[in-house]
Every structure is written in structure tokens, then in C-alpha cells.
Design a protein around this motif. Sequence first.
Motif, PDB file in Angstrom:
ATOM      1  N   ARG A 131       0.741  -1.546  -0.226  1.00  0.00           N
ATOM      2  CA  ARG A 131       0.345  -0.061  -0.017  1.00  0.00           C
ATOM      3  C   ARG A 131       0.722   0.969  -0.420  1.00  0.00           C
ATOM      4  O   ARG A 131       0.610   2.189  -0.416  1.00  0.00           O
ATOM      5  CB  ARG A 131      -1.446   0.403   1.126  1.00  0.00           C
ATOM      6  CG  ARG A 131      -2.038  -1.073   1.161  1.00  0.00           C
ATOM      7  CD  ARG A 131      -2.920  -0.448   1.986  1.00  0.00           C
ATOM      8  NE  ARG A 131      -4.388  -1.146   1.828  1.00  0.00           N
ATOM      9  CZ  ARG A 131      -5.078  -0.749   0.154  1.00  0.00           C
ATOM     10  NH1 ARG A 131      -5.142   0.034  -0.586  1.00  0.00           N
ATOM     11  NH2 ARG A 131      -6.032  -1.845   0.536  1.00  0.00           N
ATOM     12  N   ASP A 132       1.957   1.390   0.576  1.00  0.00           N
ATOM     13  CA  ASP A 132       3.081   1.952   0.626  1.00  0.00           C
ATOM     14  C   ASP A 132       4.000   2.365  -0.256  1.00  0.00           C
ATOM     15  O   ASP A 132       4.490   3.263  -0.483  1.00  0.00           O
ATOM     16  CB  ASP A 132       3.560   2.313   1.396  1.00  0.00           C
ATOM     17  CG  ASP A 132       4.771   1.302   2.247  1.00  0.00           C
ATOM     18  OD1 ASP A 132       4.430   0.455   1.052  1.00  0.00           O
ATOM     19  OD2 ASP A 132       5.453   0.927   2.728  1.00  0.00           O
ATOM     20  N   HIS A 155       1.627   1.033  -6.136  1.00  0.00           N
ATOM     21  CA  HIS A 155       0.687  -0.042  -6.282  1.00  0.00           C
ATOM     22  C   HIS A 155      -0.385   0.351  -6.393  1.00  0.00           C
ATOM     23  O   HIS A 155      -1.134   1.202  -7.395  1.00  0.00           O
ATOM     24  CB  HIS A 155       0.089   0.876  -4.558  1.00  0.00           C
ATOM     25  CG  HIS A 155      -1.172  -0.022  -3.479  1.00  0.00           C
ATOM     26  ND1 HIS A 155      -1.023  -0.920  -3.608  1.00  0.00           N
ATOM     27  CD2 HIS A 155      -2.669   1.005  -3.965  1.00  0.00           C
ATOM     28  CE1 HIS A 155      -2.416  -1.462  -2.620  1.00  0.00           C
ATOM     29  NE2 HIS A 155      -2.815  -0.817  -3.400  1.00  0.00           N
TER      30      HIS A 155
END
Length: 130
Positions: free
Chosen positions: A80-81, A85
Amino acid sequence: MRFDNSNKTPRHHIIIGGGVVGLATALTLRLSGNDVTLLERDTPGHGASLGNAGTFATYAVSPLSTPSLLRQAPYLLSARDSPFHLRWRHLPRLTPWLLRFVTEARPARVQHNVEHLSYLIEVVPIFRTT
């Protein structure tokens, strides 16, 4: 890939867009003896080219798409970071671009792209520092 206008009559060109690509194209055409009209609705160098943090330097000619990046792809696409993504619902629309990105990661294509980016820095006057 060189702009050689020595055997031709100067021509008039219209360049649409005053971002980095449009300005570089217009300047190169002007320096090779052509007349140029640059069409830009706002101030040249603004819009998409403003603040994009692009780097034109001999140390920065490696393309993003490389075999080493592909090896990291599973993590990069799922974390997610990660700047890569992927929202999986967008995959159908992104597939053509992703396939091209993977194709460009082949070693022969990476070398080709490095050579051409280096050439641009070498010959396009606005990128030279000397």
C-alpha cells in the motif's frame, strides 16, 4: 536521429504545447534554421512541465523499466505504501501499458533507451551544461 537541415530549404513548423518537449523541439528546429511557431494557451514551461521534477543529466539516463524493477514487481504492486501500488480494478485498463512497460524492461530495450536518452542530453542544446 540528428536534425540536419543543411541540404534543405528552411521550413515553417508549428509546435503545439510549450512544455519541455514542445520547447526542446522548437529550439532544436530553430537552431537548425527553421521557422517555428509555438502554440501554448498558458505560459510556456507551465502546465504539465511545471514542477515535474524531471532530471536531464548524464547520470540519470537509466529508464525506470528494468529487469531489476520487474523482480520487485510483486511487492511493489501489492504494498500500500509503494508508488506502484495497483488498484486491481484498474488492471483491465492498465494492461496495455503494463505489457509495454514489461517489454521495455528487456536488457536490449534498456540499452537502446539509455543510448537514446544519452543522445538527447548530448545534442539538445537546452540540456547541455557547457
